[in-house]
Design a protein around this motif. Sequence first.
Motif: not given
Length: 167
Positions: A34-46
């Motif tokens: 995950g590339i912080l911080k913007g990817s966090i929500v997408f990463m969790v859901e995926l």
Amino acid sequence: MEVLISESKIEKRINELAKEINKEYEGKELILLGILKGSIVFMVELAKKLKMKVKFDFMEVSSYEGTESTGNLKIKKALKEDIEGKDVLIIEDIIDTGRTLKELKKYLEAKNPNSVKIATLLSKPSRRVVEIEADYMGFEVEDKFVVGYGLDYNQKYRNLPYIGYIE
Ligand code: IMP
Ligand code: MG
């Protein structure tokens, strides 16, 4: 705030992406980077939809233009995992000019992983200045500054459950 992509549309698309990723990496172990911080929500859901063995790692990077036309990678938080021989999937919020990912991919490939691929929630193809495409892409967006689902404007709006833009 105008809604550009609703929460339910995003959820549906993430399910589709997860299916493709599950097929491609079946029986393998995958490092989600995950590339912080913007990817966090997408990463969790995926990640919740993935069925193979998964490890999490994070980097914080930014690219800046040097005196030459090539981008440079500034690493603010480094990789922890040893990725040699491993399959790595970079998780990004949006590909804009493409500079960050182009440089990051080069950096990671120098560590001899088995594969490095890219999953991004959004892409703005009209803004691209270097050649780079995602292997898994949620939605293409036009040249608007978008926020929500991890993406920020001055560090705010990351928690919005949809993708929106400020008029
Ligand atoms: P680039 O592809 O190297 O230009 O950089 C992409 C990065 O710029 C993304 O990871 C975001 O952090 C940021 N970014 C680009 N466009 C937007 C946007 O519309 N909203 C929020 N952040 C953006
Ligand atoms: Mg970012």
